[in-house]
Design a protein around this motif. Structure first.
Motif, PDB file in Angstrom:
ATOM      1  N   ARG A 143       0.836  -1.201   0.000  1.00 64.09           N
ATOM      2  CA  ARG A 143       0.000   0.000   0.000  1.00 64.09           C
ATOM      3  C   ARG A 143       0.873   1.254   0.000  1.00 64.09           C
ATOM      4  NH1 ARG A 143      -3.915  -3.187   2.882  1.00 64.09           N
ATOM      5  NH2 ARG A 143      -6.012  -2.777   2.116  1.00 64.09           N
ATOM      6  N   LYS A 169      -5.103 -13.832   0.109  1.00 62.31           N
ATOM      7  CA  LYS A 169      -6.118 -12.943   0.680  1.00 62.31           C
ATOM      8  C   LYS A 169      -5.717 -11.479   0.505  1.00 62.31           C
ATOM      9  CE  LYS A 169      -9.002 -11.980   4.673  1.00 62.31           C
ATOM     10  NZ  LYS A 169      -8.968 -10.537   4.388  1.00 62.31           N
ATOM     11  N   LEU A 170      -4.442 -11.160   0.791  1.00 62.57           N
ATOM     12  CA  LEU A 170      -3.989  -9.782   0.623  1.00 62.57           C
ATOM     13  C   LEU A 170      -4.094  -9.355  -0.834  1.00 62.57           C
ATOM     14  CD1 LEU A 170      -0.853  -9.571   2.946  1.00 62.57           C
ATOM     15  CD2 LEU A 170      -2.993  -8.311   3.169  1.00 62.57           C
ATOM     16  N   ASP A 173      -7.677  -8.508  -1.499  1.00 59.82           N
ATOM     17  CA  ASP A 173      -8.049  -7.235  -0.859  1.00 59.82           C
ATOM     18  C   ASP A 173      -7.476  -6.048  -1.624  1.00 59.82           C
ATOM     19  OD1 ASP A 173      -9.379  -8.645   1.094  1.00 59.82           O
ATOM     20  OD2 ASP A 173      -7.787  -8.481   2.583  1.00 59.82           O
ATOM     21  N   GLU A 177      -8.909  -2.602  -3.582  1.00 57.80           N
ATOM     22  CA  GLU A 177      -8.443  -1.266  -3.213  1.00 57.80           C
ATOM     23  C   GLU A 177      -7.899  -0.528  -4.430  1.00 57.80           C
ATOM     24  OE1 GLU A 177      -8.410   0.495  -0.205  1.00 57.80           O
ATOM     25  OE2 GLU A 177      -9.885  -1.045   0.245  1.00 57.80           O
TER      26      GLU A 177
END
Length: 336
Positions: A143, A169-170, A173, A177
């Motif tokens: 991020r 999973k990340l 996600d 985003e």
């Protein structure tokens, strides 16, 4: 934001053509994904747009300006790498602020603080601004890496498989985003990946590349439903498309000259054998909301999508028919 235009771009390393006669336009505000396996030329194309490589032939324009001979710093682009490439001794705040403190920009500190905090809110890392980069999880570090590219609002964002080093999973996600941020900012993004799920979920359009050549460009749905050849057909779909000899199964509406039939898992109809069995179930993958049947058929293997409550089990004899098959000629090109 700005349009990117590549016209007949070629880049060779010795005798190897990493990119061959590449012509492509990425519209202002578009999220275009270059999809292909390792070695297809995706990253080289990205580096050519960034100015990290110079083309041997062709022209590159950003925002209508010819940048073919310009250095990276003059192109107003940012680059997100596969690895995080953060400054480990700096805090998250200082990593995000670093591009704005460049001597060529000299942004006032008050403006830097406003910009960094707004971006941290967008990336949902406001509570991490005082942390060192080494104190973050993998998803948080990525991020920050993405945020450092976003912070100065360039004309173009270039991203080289930025999610590939994260766990499943990340990755899921951050896909959500990244798409949300792109829509909110109206950003022009050229993104390269070998991951078909990233391509399908992120892209406005997908460009499928093979050995440096652009094979097909279209929306995710167009690439999935109307591939120009077997190479493109195999790039999308999980499990992969079934490619079978044209005479293996009865199917209506096969075009003249068909040598190979492509059948997506959802286009295979499987029923308990009625009379002489054509196939046999090798095993069943129960995935919760759906199941995959792996079937042996006259020396060939295929996978079919079925309802989770299917009564078919391992070793069951089955009949198989095709719906909406794709037809390919002897060279693998799609017919029709």
């Amino acid at each position: 934001m700005a349009e990117i235009r590549l016209e007949g771009v070629t880049k060779r390393f010795g005798r190897t053509a990493a990119v061959e006669d590449l012509s492509l336009t990425i519209a202002d505000g578009e999220f275009l994904v270059l999809l292909g396996p390792t070695g297809a030329g995706k990253t080289t194309a990205l580096r050519l747009v960034a100015g990290l490589e110079r083309p041997d032939a062709g022209r590159i324009a950003i925002g209508g300006r010819d940048v073919t001979a310009e250095p990276p710093a003059a192109r107003d682009v940012t680059f997100v790498f596969q690895q995080y490439s953060l400054y480990p001794h700096l805090s998250v705040y200082d990593n995000l602020a670093f591009p704005l403190r460049s001597p060529t920009r000299r942004v006032p500190e008050a403006e830097i603080e406003t910009t960094v905090r707004e971006l941290a809110r967008l990336l949902q890392i406001e509570d991490k601004l005082k942390n060192r980069a080494t104190q973050l999880s993998g998803g948080q570090m990525q991020r920050v890496a993405i945020g450092r590219a976003l912070v100065r609002r360039p004309s173009v964002y270039l991203m080289d498989e930025p999610l590939s080093s994260l766990d499943a999973k990340l990755r899921a996600d951050l896909r959500l985003e990244l798409k949300r941020i792109q829509v909110d900012l109206g950003a022009t993004i050229l993104y390269v990946t070998h991951d078909q799920i990233e391509a399908m979920t992120l892209a406005t359009r997908i460009g499928v590349i093979d050995r440096g050549r652009l094979v097909q460009v279209g929306s995710p749905r167009e690439i999935y439903e109307q591939p120009v050849d077997t190479y493109v057909a195999q790039r999308l779909g999980q499990p992969a498309i079934n490619l079978l000899p044209a005479d293996l199964l009865p199917a209506n509406r096969l075009a003249a000259g068909t040598r190979t039939v492509g059948a997506r898992t959802e286009h295979i109809r499987v029923t308990p054998a009625d009379g002489q069995a054509r196939g046999r179930v090798k095993w069943v993958e129960h995935l919760g909301d759906q199941s995959h049947l792996h079937i042996a058929l006259d020396g060939h293997s295929l996978v079919a999508l079925v309802d989770p409550d299917t009564a078919l089990e391992r070793d069951a004899a089955v009949d198989i028919t095709l719906a909406d098959p794709l037809c390919f000629d002897a060279a693998g090109r799609r017919i029709g």
